[in-house]
Design a protein around this motif. Structure first.
Motif, PDB file in Angstrom:
ATOM      1  N   SER A  32     -22.311 -21.376  13.834  1.00  0.00           N
ATOM      2  CA  SER A  32     -21.536 -21.785  14.993  1.00  0.00           C
ATOM      3  C   SER A  32     -21.365 -23.291  15.008  1.00  0.00           C
ATOM      4  O   SER A  32     -22.251 -24.035  14.606  1.00  0.00           O
ATOM      5  CB  SER A  32     -22.244 -21.331  16.269  1.00  0.00           C
ATOM      6  OG  SER A  32     -21.626 -21.922  17.379  1.00  0.00           O
ATOM      7  N   LEU A  38     -12.707 -26.050  17.901  1.00  0.00           N
ATOM      8  CA  LEU A  38     -12.692 -24.613  18.164  1.00  0.00           C
ATOM      9  C   LEU A  38     -11.400 -24.202  18.853  1.00  0.00           C
ATOM     10  O   LEU A  38     -10.762 -23.213  18.482  1.00  0.00           O
ATOM     11  CB  LEU A  38     -13.903 -24.237  19.022  1.00  0.00           C
ATOM     12  CG  LEU A  38     -13.992 -22.763  19.440  1.00  0.00           C
ATOM     13  CD1 LEU A  38     -14.082 -21.850  18.224  1.00  0.00           C
ATOM     14  CD2 LEU A  38     -15.186 -22.546  20.368  1.00  0.00           C
ATOM     15  N   LEU A  57     -12.900 -15.201  19.268  1.00  0.00           N
ATOM     16  CA  LEU A  57     -14.207 -15.836  19.453  1.00  0.00           C
ATOM     17  C   LEU A  57     -15.315 -14.998  18.823  1.00  0.00           C
ATOM     18  O   LEU A  57     -16.288 -15.529  18.284  1.00  0.00           O
ATOM     19  CB  LEU A  57     -14.487 -16.052  20.944  1.00  0.00           C
ATOM     20  CG  LEU A  57     -13.717 -17.204  21.615  1.00  0.00           C
ATOM     21  CD1 LEU A  57     -14.000 -17.227  23.119  1.00  0.00           C
ATOM     22  CD2 LEU A  57     -14.101 -18.541  21.001  1.00  0.00           C
ATOM     23  N   GLU A  89     -15.187 -15.744  15.235  1.00  0.00           N
ATOM     24  CA  GLU A  89     -15.730 -17.078  14.968  1.00  0.00           C
ATOM     25  C   GLU A  89     -17.254 -17.097  15.074  1.00  0.00           C
ATOM     26  O   GLU A  89     -17.911 -17.959  14.495  1.00  0.00           O
ATOM     27  CB  GLU A  89     -15.158 -18.082  15.976  1.00  0.00           C
ATOM     28  CG  GLU A  89     -13.724 -18.472  15.741  1.00  0.00           C
ATOM     29  CD  GLU A  89     -13.590 -19.552  14.691  1.00  0.00           C
ATOM     30  OE1 GLU A  89     -14.586 -20.245  14.411  1.00  0.00           O
ATOM     31  OE2 GLU A  89     -12.489 -19.701  14.143  1.00  0.00           O
ATOM     32  N   ALA A 128     -18.934 -17.987  17.595  1.00  0.00           N
ATOM     33  CA  ALA A 128     -19.322 -19.211  18.287  1.00  0.00           C
ATOM     34  C   ALA A 128     -20.316 -18.875  19.402  1.00  0.00           C
ATOM     35  O   ALA A 128     -20.116 -17.929  20.165  1.00  0.00           O
ATOM     36  CB  ALA A 128     -18.091 -19.887  18.877  1.00  0.00           C
TER      37      ALA A 128
END
Length: 279
Positions: free
Chosen positions: A3, A47, A84, A87, A89
């Motif tokens: 992340s 991001l 998301l 990703e 994150a």
């Protein structure tokens, strides 16, 4: 995939840990802002930029134009949530909500300026550069924490603003004066005449126009009742009147109020560089 946003677990606060957006907006502990401001800002912007670009690739922009605004916001929120997850994150619910909101503003509104445009206390928005934005509240200028990612980001929003009113801005026509649908007046300049980079000013007008009673009332007291009666009589008598003053002095406001005294049977023709009168 690692992340880019790491959770902060050492804050002297209970469950309500400051979100990344709060840290970026200056809410809370100054020590946090001083310790890792650049890293936090860069992480959030990176991001958001990646998610935004992926959305542009995934969405059929032509089909989206047919959707109602609320449905479009919902579709964007759903897709941002999926991206998301891809990703991976590490962000909390507050950060997720802020990211969805910011991307919705990028795709449907004026990006970082959208929050300022929604603030009824803001009468002026002055973008001196992509990283320096002032607002005027109650006659006082304030430096905000709102910024653009870079000059390209600012140029993209400027182009979006002027294209909304059927205008264009480029090197051959680097200056634009226009009026937004809500009545706000926009002035934008870009290189080569803006040597320090693109600049924008947005003069906003009250959604509820002032009346003569407001000028003579206790709140403003800018005119006496006798002065108001005299101005009303001059308008009805068709006397030529010149209204002058500096920026923000209230010329347009006074002219809008005085135009209310023109009899309904009269034909009115206005000549304006950018339409501002609200008759």
């Amino acid at each position: 995939m690692s992340s880019i946003i790491q959770p902060i677990t050492t804050l002297p606060r209970d469950p309500a840990v400051l979100s990344l957006r709060e840290k970026l907006n200056g809410g809370g502990f100054e020590g946090i802002l001083k310790s890792q401001p650049a890293a936090n800002v860069d992480a959030y912007k990176a991001l958001k930029e990646r998610i935004h670009l992926k959305l542009l690739d995934l969405f059929d922009l032509t089909a989206l134009e047919a959707l109602a605004p609320d449905m479009l916001r919902h579709e964007i929120a759903v897709m941002v949530g999926r991206l998301l997850q891809e990703e991976q994150a590490v962000i909390n619910d507050s950060e997720r909500g802020s990211l969805i909101r910011d991307i919705q503003h990028e795709m449907l509104g004026f990006g970082p300026l959208e929050l300022l445009m929604a603030d009824p206390t803001v009468s002026d928005i002055l973008v001196n550069s992509y990283q320096q934005i002032y607002v005027e509240r109650r006659g006082r200028l304030e430096l905000t924490n709102v910024t653009f990612t870079d000059e390209k980001h600012l140029l993209r929003i400027i182009d979006k603003i002027v294209s909304l009113v059927g205008r264009r801005i480029d090197e051959s026509s680097p200056m634009v004066d226009a009026r937004l649908p809500d009545g706000s007046r926009v002035n934008a300049v870009i290189p080569p005449i803006a040597i320090d980079g693109p600049m924008v000013s947005i003069r906003r007008f009250a959604h509820i126009p002032l009346k003569m009673e407001d000028l003579t009332g206790d709140a403003l007291k800018t005119l006496t009742p006798e002065m108001a009666h005299m101005l009303q009589a001059l308008i009805k008598s068709k006397v030529n009147i010149l209204i002058s003053g500096g920026t923000g002095a209230g010329k347009t406001t006074l002219l809008n109020i005085l135009s209310g005294y023109i009899p309904e049977t009269e034909r009115v023709v206005t000549i304006e560089d950018a339409a501002e009168l609200q008759m």
